[in-house]
Motif scaffolding. Structure first.
Motif, PDB file in Angstrom:
ATOM      1  N   VAL A  94       0.842  -1.196   0.000  1.00 26.08           N
ATOM      2  CA  VAL A  94       0.000   0.000   0.000  1.00 26.08           C
ATOM      3  C   VAL A  94       0.883   1.255   0.000  1.00 26.08           C
ATOM      4  N   LEU A  95       1.941   1.236   0.803  1.00 22.49           N
ATOM      5  CA  LEU A  95       2.870   2.368   0.858  1.00 22.49           C
ATOM      6  C   LEU A  95       3.668   2.478  -0.437  1.00 22.49           C
ATOM      7  N   LEU A  96       4.117   1.347  -0.940  1.00 25.24           N
ATOM      8  CA  LEU A  96       4.880   1.329  -2.186  1.00 25.24           C
ATOM      9  C   LEU A  96       4.070   1.925  -3.334  1.00 25.24           C
ATOM     10  N   VAL A  97       2.797   1.611  -3.378  1.00 26.87           N
ATOM     11  CA  VAL A  97       1.953   2.084  -4.476  1.00 26.87           C
ATOM     12  C   VAL A  97       1.723   3.590  -4.395  1.00 26.87           C
ATOM     13  N   ASN A  98       1.743   4.150  -3.193  1.00 26.12           N
ATOM     14  CA  ASN A  98       1.739   5.616  -3.104  1.00 26.12           C
ATOM     15  C   ASN A  98       2.891   6.187  -3.927  1.00 26.12           C
ATOM     16  N   GLY A 132      -3.667   5.789  -5.842  1.00 23.91           N
ATOM     17  CA  GLY A 132      -3.775   4.574  -6.630  1.00 23.91           C
ATOM     18  C   GLY A 132      -2.910   4.635  -7.885  1.00 23.91           C
ATOM     19  N   TRP A 133      -2.268   3.531  -8.197  1.00 27.49           N
ATOM     20  CA  TRP A 133      -1.457   3.391  -9.409  1.00 27.49           C
ATOM     21  C   TRP A 133      -2.270   2.534 -10.371  1.00 27.49           C
ATOM     22  N   THR A 134      -2.813   3.175 -11.408  1.00 26.91           N
ATOM     23  CA  THR A 134      -3.844   2.550 -12.219  1.00 26.91           C
ATOM     24  C   THR A 134      -3.322   2.293 -13.627  1.00 26.91           C
ATOM     25  N   VAL A 135      -2.665   1.155 -13.772  1.00 27.98           N
ATOM     26  CA  VAL A 135      -2.060   0.774 -15.043  1.00 27.98           C
ATOM     27  C   VAL A 135      -2.659  -0.525 -15.565  1.00 27.98           C
ATOM     28  N   SER A 136      -2.714  -1.536 -14.724  1.00 22.19           N
ATOM     29  CA  SER A 136      -3.045  -2.892 -15.144  1.00 22.19           C
ATOM     30  C   SER A 136      -4.451  -3.007 -15.719  1.00 22.19           C
ATOM     31  N   VAL A 172     -11.945  12.676 -21.984  1.00 19.41           N
ATOM     32  CA  VAL A 172     -13.073  11.789 -21.692  1.00 19.41           C
ATOM     33  C   VAL A 172     -12.556  10.354 -21.701  1.00 19.41           C
ATOM     34  N   LEU A 173     -12.641   9.691 -20.549  1.00 18.16           N
ATOM     35  CA  LEU A 173     -12.081   8.357 -20.381  1.00 18.16           C
ATOM     36  C   LEU A 173     -13.151   7.289 -20.509  1.00 18.16           C
ATOM     37  N   ASN A 174     -12.852   6.271 -21.307  1.00 20.25           N
ATOM     38  CA  ASN A 174     -13.732   5.107 -21.441  1.00 20.25           C
ATOM     39  C   ASN A 174     -12.890   3.844 -21.502  1.00 20.25           C
ATOM     40  N   GLY A 175     -13.265   2.868 -20.680  1.00 21.87           N
ATOM     41  CA  GLY A 175     -12.540   1.608 -20.657  1.00 21.87           C
ATOM     42  C   GLY A 175     -12.495   1.028 -19.260  1.00 21.87           C
ATOM     43  N   THR A 176     -11.657   0.031 -19.079  1.00 16.65           N
ATOM     44  CA  THR A 176     -11.588  -0.656 -17.789  1.00 16.65           C
ATOM     45  C   THR A 176     -10.139  -0.837 -17.341  1.00 16.65           C
ATOM     46  N   LYS A 177      -9.994  -1.005 -16.052  1.00 15.17           N
ATOM     47  CA  LYS A 177      -8.724  -1.381 -15.453  1.00 15.17           C
ATOM     48  C   LYS A 177      -8.971  -2.559 -14.515  1.00 15.17           C
ATOM     49  N   TYR A 178      -7.962  -3.403 -14.351  1.00 15.06           N
ATOM     50  CA  TYR A 178      -8.076  -4.571 -13.470  1.00 15.06           C
ATOM     51  C   TYR A 178      -6.736  -4.784 -12.782  1.00 15.06           C
ATOM     52  N   TRP A 179      -6.759  -4.951 -11.470  1.00 16.00           N
ATOM     53  CA  TRP A 179      -5.597  -5.122 -10.608  1.00 16.00           C
ATOM     54  C   TRP A 179      -4.999  -3.830 -10.058  1.00 16.00           C
ATOM     55  N   PRO A 180      -5.429  -2.616 -10.421  1.00 16.91           N
ATOM     56  CA  PRO A 180      -4.774  -1.442  -9.831  1.00 16.91           C
ATOM     57  C   PRO A 180      -4.865  -1.484  -8.307  1.00 16.91           C
ATOM     58  N   CYS A 181      -3.786  -1.071  -7.658  1.00 13.47           N
ATOM     59  CA  CYS A 181      -3.704  -1.144  -6.198  1.00 13.47           C
ATOM     60  C   CYS A 181      -4.072   0.200  -5.572  1.00 13.47           C
ATOM     61  N   ALA A 191      -9.580   6.253  -4.299  1.00 11.42           N
ATOM     62  CA  ALA A 191      -8.420   6.813  -3.618  1.00 11.42           C
ATOM     63  C   ALA A 191      -8.468   8.329  -3.730  1.00 11.42           C
ATOM     64  N   ASP A 192      -7.653   9.013  -2.961  1.00 14.88           N
ATOM     65  CA  ASP A 192      -7.626  10.475  -3.059  1.00 14.88           C
ATOM     66  C   ASP A 192      -7.290  10.909  -4.481  1.00 14.88           C
ATOM     67  N   VAL A 193      -6.342  10.195  -5.097  1.00 13.63           N
ATOM     68  CA  VAL A 193      -6.094  10.351  -6.528  1.00 13.63           C
ATOM     69  C   VAL A 193      -5.771   8.987  -7.109  1.00 13.63           C
ATOM     70  N   ASN A 194      -6.154   8.794  -8.360  1.00 13.63           N
ATOM     71  CA  ASN A 194      -5.698   7.646  -9.131  1.00 13.63           C
ATOM     72  C   ASN A 194      -4.880   8.182 -10.300  1.00 13.63           C
ATOM     73  N   VAL A 195      -3.627   7.776 -10.370  1.00 13.66           N
ATOM     74  CA  VAL A 195      -2.780   8.157 -11.499  1.00 13.66           C
ATOM     75  C   VAL A 195      -2.904   7.049 -12.535  1.00 13.66           C
ATOM     76  N   CYS A 196      -3.536   7.387 -13.652  1.00 14.80           N
ATOM     77  CA  CYS A 196      -3.899   6.384 -14.654  1.00 14.80           C
ATOM     78  C   CYS A 196      -3.044   6.502 -15.914  1.00 14.80           C
ATOM     79  N   ILE A 197      -2.668   5.365 -16.465  1.00 17.50           N
ATOM     80  CA  ILE A 197      -2.050   5.326 -17.783  1.00 17.50           C
ATOM     81  C   ILE A 197      -3.166   5.095 -18.799  1.00 17.50           C
ATOM     82  N   VAL A 198      -3.254   6.004 -19.764  1.00 15.22           N
ATOM     83  CA  VAL A 198      -4.366   5.996 -20.715  1.00 15.22           C
ATOM     84  C   VAL A 198      -3.846   6.062 -22.148  1.00 15.22           C
ATOM     85  N   ARG A 199      -4.727   5.704 -23.070  1.00 12.54           N
ATOM     86  CA  ARG A 199      -4.414   5.797 -24.501  1.00 12.54           C
ATOM     87  C   ARG A 199      -4.972   7.120 -25.016  1.00 12.54           C
TER      88      ARG A 199
END
Length: 438
Positions: A94-98, A132-136, A172-181, A191-199
């Motif tokens: 949890v700390l690492l993902v921050n 949150g680290w939102t890549v997967s 405008v974001l559309n899609g899904t993520k799975y496994w983000p911590c 989460a307070d913020v989710n940093v997302c990797i997007v196309r």
């Protein structure tokens, strides 16, 4: 040669604080949380420990001092992480993902973005700030997370699309993520913020079409699924997320066209931490079984440690732990020298230590024999936790080994650079190794 493994006074204080926190505050809640069947409740049980962690600076200590962080080095982080992971690596994740979420803003964000998001992270009066680290993403729907740098256009690689609505100054974001911590937060409302990797450009491949975007808590159009029930690391939260016409201000976007570099550098930064986490778990398994072998005879009269097979196995486990700690520290030191540009050595440490110490933990179970299966003892949990290391944090086969390979493929690769602590700058040309079948 300025090589010295002696901790400084400040590092010894960090170690003492981390060890006391882990044993006195975290340890009492771990068993109950790990055995909780409801994964969100298990995560929430650790919140009281997290609040203390935030006060101690462990939740944001890796951020620069100028933004309210602790400014600790990667080597300092090794000292803290080993103590916490020795008690529970899921909580430590949890700390690492921050860091995975916020360090990309340090490296790639604008001055305004750093002031806004990093100061928010370090100045929460509640002490419960989480990022949150939102890549997967789920396998099968697109090219999968492991192929984030695939040179082909959408749907290969990352599938969460962010379309720029320039007229309204939004994406405008559309899609899904799975496994983000950490993504769902303490209450599954984010989460307070989710940093997302997007196309951001579906017509381009992973080297050009990806970007990063900060999605604040409360943003409309995001739905959080129940956390995934996992074999190990049960005390960290991994979610499914759905984005449906989710609108985010264009001011929140950074590293436009360089989202691939964000992913690569973030998982480079986390590599030595994942490596030392494996050390922490193996250390605890080793210390438990060492004591067991000295106090149990297994019906043979003398304590088990007097049997050569047991003594040799314990010696092998101890050697692996010491070797892997040194490797973890070496990788962390390398990152400290070059602003976290150490993609090959960080991946090497993560892969080698995680796999070597999974074997070490299994050997510890063999020393105890069938008694290791009795859940009144912690060995079963140690094995479950150790099984995670080769699979998580940019899995060894999926991303980390491919990253090492990509660096080695480069015409300018210097095989002595790591030994000599000379910088190897990571470039886009090093990506996509093995992404396209011949």
């Amino acid at each position: 040669m300025p090589i010295d493994f002696t901790l400084t006074g400040a590092q010894r204080k960090l170690q003492k604080n981390a060890r006391e926190f882990a044993m006195e505050i975290l340890h009492p809640v771990v068993r109950r949380a790990d055995e909780e069947r409801d994964t969100q409740k298990a995560f929430a049980i650790t919140k009281s420990a997290y609040l203390e962690c935030y006060k101690l600076g462990f939740a944001t200590g890796f951020l620069p001092r100028e933004y309210g962080g602790g400014g600790i080095s990667n080597v300092d982080l090794q000292v803290v992480a080993e103590e916490i992971t020795a008690v529970d690596p899921g909580f430590a994740t949890v700390l690492l993902v921050n860091g995975l979420a916020l360090m990309p803003i340090v490296w790639f964000g604008s001055d305004a973005q750093k002031q806004k998001w990093l100061r928010q992270a370090t100045s929460d009066p509640r002490g419960e700030y989480i990022a949150g680290w939102t890549v997967s993403e789920a396998v099968g729907e697109t090219g999968g997370t492991a192929n984030f740098d695939h040179p082909s256009a959408h749907p290969a690689g990352i599938g969460l699309v962010a379309k720029h609505d320039k007229g309204r100054g939004e994406y405008v974001l559309n899609g899904t993520k799975y496994w983000p911590c950490n993504a769902g937060g303490w209450d599954l409302k984010g989460a307070d913020v989710n940093v997302c990797i997007v196309r951001t450009d579906p017509e381009k491949g992973g080297r050009e079409g990806l970007s990063a975007i900060v999605v604040p808590r409360g943003t409309a159009g995001v739905a959080y699924g129940e956390p995934i029930s996992k074999l190990g690391h049960r005390l960290c939260q991994n979610n499914a997320m759905t984005f449906s016409d989710c609108r985010v201000s264009e001011e929140n976007v950074f590293a436009v066209g360089d989202g691939d570099l964000v992913v690569s550098k973030a998982f480079t930064w986390s590599g030595p931490v994942a490596a030392i986490a494996a050390v922490g778990v193996a250390r605890s398994a080793y210390e438990f079984v060492l004591n067991w072998s000295k106090t149990h005879s297994a019906g043979g009269g003398s304590p088990m440690i007097h049997h050569q097979a047991v003594g040799y196995m314990l010696a092998d486990i101890a050697m692996k732990i010491e070797a892997c700690r040194a490797f973890s520290w070496k990788a962390a030191h390398y990152l400290d020298q070059f602003d976290s540009e150490g993609h090959a050595v960080a991946a090497m440490a993560k892969v080698f230590c995680g796999e070597a110490l999974f074997t070490a933990v299994f050997r510890a179970l063999q020393i105890m024999g069938v008694n290791a299966l009795d859940r009144q003892h912690p060995m079963e949990k140690f094995l479950r936790e150790a099984a995670v290391f080769p699979l998580y944090d940019a899995g060894n086969i999926g991303m980390q080994m491919r990253k090492i390979w990509g660096v080695m493929l480069d015409d300018q690769f210097d095989p002595r650079a790591i030994a000599d602590t000379r910088q190897m700058t990571f470039r886009k040309s090093m990506e996509s190794a093995g992404a396209l079948l011949p």
